[in-house]
Design an enzyme around this catalytic site. Structure first.
Site, PDB file in Angstrom:
ATOM      1  N   MET A 232      -2.308   6.155  13.910  1.00 15.23           N
ATOM      2  CA  MET A 232      -3.426   6.701  13.732  1.00 15.23           C
ATOM      3  C   MET A 232      -3.643   7.326  14.162  1.00 15.23           C
ATOM      4  O   MET A 232      -5.386   7.523  14.750  1.00 15.23           O
ATOM      5  CB  MET A 232      -4.357   4.850  13.713  1.00 15.23           C
TER       6      MET A 232
ATOM      7  N   ASP B  83       0.630  -1.393   0.021  1.00 13.45           N
ATOM      8  CA  ASP B  83      -0.195   0.037   0.116  1.00 13.45           C
ATOM      9  C   ASP B  83       1.029   1.559   0.256  1.00 13.45           C
ATOM     10  O   ASP B  83       2.483   1.022  -0.367  1.00 13.45           O
ATOM     11  CB  ASP B  83      -0.977   0.068   1.099  1.00 13.45           C
TER      12      ASP B  83
ATOM     13  N   LYS C  81      -4.937   1.676  -2.713  1.00 16.84           N
ATOM     14  CA  LYS C  81      -6.023   2.235  -3.433  1.00 16.84           C
ATOM     15  C   LYS C  81      -6.088   1.168  -4.801  1.00 16.84           C
ATOM     16  O   LYS C  81      -6.072   0.960  -5.221  1.00 16.84           O
ATOM     17  CB  LYS C  81      -5.723   3.947  -3.682  1.00 16.84           C
TER      18      LYS C  81
HETATM   19  N1  SAH Z   1       2.626  -1.188  11.101  1.00 18.77           N
HETATM   20  C1  SAH Z   1       3.727   0.167  10.970  1.00 18.77           C
HETATM   21  C2  SAH Z   1       1.993   0.583  11.704  1.00 18.77           C
HETATM   22  C3  SAH Z   1       0.899   1.069  10.349  1.00 18.77           C
HETATM   23  S1  SAH Z   1      -0.723   1.703  11.645  1.00 18.77           S
HETATM   24  C4  SAH Z   1       4.766   0.355  11.827  1.00 18.77           C
HETATM   25  O1  SAH Z   1       5.137  -0.128  12.486  1.00 18.77           O
HETATM   26  O2  SAH Z   1       4.926   1.893  11.619  1.00 18.77           O
HETATM   27  C5  SAH Z   1      -0.046   2.617  10.434  1.00 18.77           C
HETATM   28  C6  SAH Z   1       0.116   4.524  11.383  1.00 18.77           C
HETATM   29  O3  SAH Z   1       1.546   4.053  11.183  1.00 18.77           O
HETATM   30  C7  SAH Z   1      -0.410   5.790  10.118  1.00 18.77           C
HETATM   31  O4  SAH Z   1      -1.562   5.840  10.653  1.00 18.77           O
HETATM   32  C8  SAH Z   1       1.292   6.617  11.541  1.00 18.77           C
HETATM   33  O5  SAH Z   1       0.758   6.863  12.730  1.00 18.77           O
HETATM   34  C9  SAH Z   1       2.182   5.420  11.503  1.00 18.77           C
HETATM   35  N2  SAH Z   1       2.989   5.534  10.548  1.00 18.77           N
HETATM   36  C10 SAH Z   1       3.969   4.670   9.899  1.00 18.77           C
HETATM   37  N3  SAH Z   1       4.429   5.319   9.178  1.00 18.77           N
HETATM   38  C11 SAH Z   1       4.567   6.367   9.446  1.00 18.77           C
HETATM   39  C12 SAH Z   1       5.837   7.141   9.196  1.00 18.77           C
HETATM   40  N4  SAH Z   1       6.779   7.573   8.021  1.00 18.77           N
HETATM   41  N5  SAH Z   1       5.945   8.780  10.495  1.00 18.77           N
HETATM   42  C13 SAH Z   1       5.087   8.448  10.591  1.00 18.77           C
HETATM   43  N6  SAH Z   1       4.203   7.367  11.263  1.00 18.77           N
HETATM   44  C14 SAH Z   1       3.881   6.922  10.626  1.00 18.77           C
END
Ligand code: SAH
Length: 256
Positions: free
Chosen positions: A171, A35, A56
């Site tokens: 999130m 994604d 998407k």
């Molecule tokens: N598996 C991912 C999280 C998935 S949930 C992890 O371990 O990072 C999706 C959320 O992850 C987003 O809404 C945001 O809060 C966070 N996120 C993922 N990548 C990010 C990034 N590069 N910078 C800031 N927040 C991030």
């Protein structure tokens, strides 16, 4: 022969933060399902003919989890070696666990490739250690997706505030007003430092800081949008002392 599905974490977005194993699997697999969360640099480096964007659909609608599961199953049954590339770590939010269960239930061999989670890395590149001997001896990773006023809310904000440790919300851009109010209602200090790290480690990373009381205004002024993590706790002020050594800093007006 059924192919193997590798649930691979991409890390937060900087291609240099891919694990060696993730990079090798991206080179050698038959197909990558991804994604948008791995970020523009990693996504642009994927070979077009072997990658499918399941974030998407053409109409701008999201591909449902059921459709992603079915596609993974279909490819595995064709004998393909599949990389399901997920932002951050595959088992920190983002439904990696559900995908693994689904595949296992259908007899598809699954291998999980752990990675650098944004929950730790996004604060880190903004100069914020999620734990610190002087400020926080625990850290909680929580979803900000839920309505804190909901009776059945799975996140106990009062209990979290009582730990005195760092709270990292994923999130959590949209519902920032809800959970900051919930924390203030538990009696948490309104001056508690809070940082928002948007697109951490991406080329256009931004950081905005405030307090439990001001952060909603800061978010609105800076127009912070997902993906971003929220860091709540004394550690967020460590950033000020680490700031000078940070690279890729894009200051945001309205911080502090
Ligand atoms: N598996 C991912 C999280 C998935 S949930 C992890 O371990 O990072 C999706 C959320 O992850 C987003 O809404 C945001 O809060 C966070 N996120 C993922 N990548 C990010 C990034 N590069 N910078 C800031 N927040 C991030």
């Amino acid at each position: 022969m059924v192919g193997t599905v590798y649930l691979v974490g991409s890390g937060p977005g900087d291609p240099d933060l891919l694990t060696v194993k993730a990079a090798r699997l991206l080179e050698t697999c038959d197909v990558v399902l991804h994604d948008k969360l791995p970020g523009p640099e990693i996504i642009d480096s994927l070979p077009d003919e072997r990658s499918e964007d399941v974030g998407k659909r053409a109409g701008g609608e999201r591909t449902s989890q059921a459709e992603i599961n079915e596609r993974l199953l279909e490819l595995a049954r064709e004998g393909k070696t599949v990389v399901r590339l997920k932002g951050g770590d595959p088992f920190v939010f983002g439904r990696g666990g559900e995908e693994a269960e689904f595949l296992a239930a259908h007899g598809v061999p699954v291998e999980v490739v752990p990675a650098v989670t944004s929950a730790v890395a996004a604060p880190a590149v903004a100069g914020i250690p999620v734990t610190h001997r002087d400020h926080a001896s625990s850290v909680s990773f929580v979803t900000g997706h839920e309505d804190p006023t909901k009776e059945e809310s799975a996140v106990d904000w009062e209990a979290l505030a009582a730990t005195g440790g760092t709270i990292v919300v994923l999130m959590g851009v949209g519902r920032l007003p809800d959970y900051t109010s919930a924390l203030l209602e538990t009696g948490m200090d309104p001056e508690t430092p809070v940082a928002l790290i948007e697109r951490g480690t991406w080329p256009d990373q931004r950081v905005a800081t405030g307090t439990l009381e001001t952060i909603v205004e800061v978010r609105d002024e800076a127009d912070i949008s997902p993906p971003a993590v929220t860091v709540i706790g004394e550690v967020a002020s460590t950033r000020e002392t680490v700031l000078e050594v940070l690279q890729n800093e894009v200051p945001v007006d309205g911080g502090e």
